[in-house]
Design a protein around this motif. Structure first.
Motif, mmCIF file in Angstrom:
data_model
loop_
_atom_site.group_PDB
_atom_site.id
_atom_site.type_symbol
_atom_site.label_atom_id
_atom_site.label_comp_id
_atom_site.label_asym_id
_atom_site.label_seq_id
_atom_site.Cartn_x
_atom_site.Cartn_y
_atom_site.Cartn_z
ATOM 1 N N ARG A 192 0.684 -1.246 -0.098
ATOM 2 C CA ARG A 192 -0.005 0.065 0.069
ATOM 3 C C ARG A 192 0.786 1.155 -0.077
ATOM 4 N N GLY A 193 0.466 2.314 -0.588
ATOM 5 C CA GLY A 193 0.875 3.346 -0.651
ATOM 6 C C GLY A 193 1.181 4.268 0.803
ATOM 7 N N PRO A 194 1.839 5.258 0.930
ATOM 8 C CA PRO A 194 2.056 5.948 2.346
ATOM 9 C C PRO A 194 0.681 6.543 2.829
ATOM 10 N N LEU A 195 0.121 7.180 1.935
ATOM 11 C CA LEU A 195 -1.292 7.588 2.233
ATOM 12 C C LEU A 195 -2.384 6.683 2.421
ATOM 13 N N GLU A 196 -2.334 5.728 1.691
ATOM 14 C CA GLU A 196 -3.129 4.820 1.532
ATOM 15 C C GLU A 196 -3.261 3.902 2.850
ATOM 16 N N ARG A 197 -1.952 3.678 3.172
ATOM 17 C CA ARG A 197 -1.838 2.935 4.348
ATOM 18 C C ARG A 197 -2.160 3.566 5.520
ATOM 19 N N LEU A 198 -1.861 4.888 5.704
ATOM 20 C CA LEU A 198 -2.334 5.684 6.817
ATOM 21 C C LEU A 198 -3.790 5.844 6.873
ATOM 22 N N MET A 199 -4.540 5.956 5.683
ATOM 23 C CA MET A 199 -6.107 5.979 5.717
ATOM 24 C C MET A 199 -6.423 4.590 6.111
ATOM 25 N N HIS A 200 -5.983 3.642 5.672
ATOM 26 C CA HIS A 200 -6.587 2.422 6.230
ATOM 27 C C HIS A 200 -6.463 2.134 7.591
ATOM 28 N N TRP A 201 -5.118 2.264 8.009
ATOM 29 C CA TRP A 201 -4.912 2.101 9.355
ATOM 30 C C TRP A 201 -5.842 2.910 10.308
ATOM 31 N N THR A 202 -5.913 4.109 10.093
ATOM 32 C CA THR A 202 -6.971 4.981 10.742
ATOM 33 C C THR A 202 -8.491 4.946 10.538
#
Length: 437
Positions: A401-411
């Motif tokens: 996953r991309g950096p912002l996609e990963r952050l979005m998913h985690w949050t």
């Protein structure tokens, strides 16, 4: 602006897929999203746009690319956003019970994140009309409709595509704000006073570059498509045929309404007024009128609703460009399975489109002057495309996953699990482990 903001979970088709299943993710959706990203690059930093600011033409290839991408890229994004909403909530087998509660909480949390991120990007840069706040509101409005069958969603989308722009026209006649309200997006400074907040709300709903009143049917059409078995070759071919038919209805219907049924005469006074400016730019007055919209048509005459220009927000644009989006998606679904390895770097751009879009908005803020760009008008576009393909291809290959996609998913998974209850928390954990690649 972008629709890969929704992490697409691994989905199981309702029937055995007609195309061999090698991955839990539909590569064709990411491929279509990548084309939308590249189209947005052309719209924001393409040679035709750069040279038009200096009264120059960029030649046929650049002008053609600009015409193809202008308006179509963002409409493709909106349609894919609806497809992703459907896939996120079960695809052709919609989730029930705890899973459905969790899905709704997840979408609501992601919409809130996108809304705030969109306002932040709009506040940071004036180079791009940021679409994320509009998308976020569309996601929230779609929540009560996600359980509807695809046939009903398709009919609702079709009716809204025709009635929405017409209703918007007459509502704006009564409540339209000042000239500064038309076009644009929402940013934090719009919330500093009640008058500014009112103007911002008008932009989101009626007068912005991507007004929800006229763009919502694109999202609903995407949800309807996402409820189908998109792994079926027959469904893909039907989607291609339907998209092509809608594109013809949109563009052809506008031409007939203007040139056969008298619409051109109704806007002739405006065309005569624009003729000197159009002549100075080397364009036809009708072409200039169709390409000078900021999301909606002016409210001087209903005949403007017969146009089919980019960002005009007319029924003909929504139907025609929406049809183009469906046809592109069908072609990408067909190509994505047959040429997976060859297209992997491009597909990665679609999978990391939130990161790519955000990086684009930030980077545009620091580009050289317009005069410097005009000296080498192709360099910015080629640089953006090459950087996106190389970065996204390598990142997805080695880091997932991309950096912002990963952050979005985690949050969003943690917040939605807390909102939906313990059962949803267990499902969120399972989803995270199964969908990471």
């Amino acid at each position: 602006m972008t629709s890969s903001i929704h992490a697409e979970p691994r989905i199981r088709p309702a029937v055995p897929p007609s195309i061999p299943l090698k991955s839990g993710r539909l590569d064709g959706v990411d491929l279509a999203r990548a084309l939308a990203v590249l189209g947005m690059f052309v719209s924001h930093i393409g040679p035709a746009l750069i040279l038009s600011g200096h009264g120059r033409k960029a030649g046929f290839p650049a002008e053609f690319m600009g015409a193809v991408s202008d308006g179509h890229a963002s409409i493709l994004f909106a349609t894919l956003a609806g497809v992703s909403l459907a896939l996120l909530t079960g695809g052709s087998r919609p989730h029930d019970g705890v899973a459905r509660r969790r899905d709704r909480a997840l979408i609501a949390v992601r919409a809130a994140i996108l809304f705030v991120l969109g306002m932040a990007l709009a506040q940071f840069s004036t180079e791009v009309v940021v679409i994320l706040p509009f998308y976020a509101l569309c996601f929230l409005l779609a929540l009560p409709l996600l359980r509807l069958p695809p046939g009903f969603l398709a009919v609702l989308a079709a009716a809204w595509a025709v009635a929405g722009p017409v209703m918007s026209f007459f509502i704006r006649r009564e409540v339209e704000g000042d000239v500064g309200t038309i076009g644009g997006t929402l940013k934090f400074s719009d919330l500093t006073s009640w008058p500014e907040a009112r103007s911002g709300l008008l932009r989101l709903l009626l007068e912005g570059t991507y007004p929800v009143m006229t763009w919502m049917p694109l999202v609903l059409a995407g949800v309807a498509v996402g409820r189908l078995d998109l792994r079926s070759a027959a469904i893909r071919l039907r989607l291609l045929a339907a998209g092509a038919a809608l594109a013809v209805v949109g563009s052809g219907g506008s031409w007939l309404a203007l040139h056969v049924f008298g619409g051109l005469q109704a806007i002739q006074p405006t065309l005569d007024f624009m003729r000197p400016v159009a002549a100075g730019l080397g364009r036809d007055p009708l072409e200039l009128m169709e390409r000078s919209h900021l999301g909606t048509v002016p409210t001087d005459t209903p005949a403007r609703l017969l146009l089919d220009g980019p960002h005009s927000g007319t029924p003909f644009e929504i139907v025609g460009s929406g049809g183009c989006a469906l046809a592109v998606l069908a072609l990408c679904l067909l190509a994505g399975d047959r040429h997976r390895t060859l297209l992997a770097p491009l597909t990665a751009v679609g999978a990391l489109s939130l990161t790519t879009y955000t990086a684009q908005v930030v980077t545009l803020r620091f580009l050289p002057s317009a005069q410097a760009l005009a000296a080498h008008p192709w360099v910015p576009l080629l640089g953006f495309v090459l950087a996106a393909v190389v970065f996204c291809g390598l990142w997805r290959r080695f880091l997932g996953r991309g950096p912002l996609e990963r952050l979005m998913h985690w949050t969003s998974t943690r917040a939605s699990a807390a909102l939906a209850g313990p059962g949803a928390a267990r499902r969120a954990t399972s989803s995270r482990s199964s969908s990471l690649r």
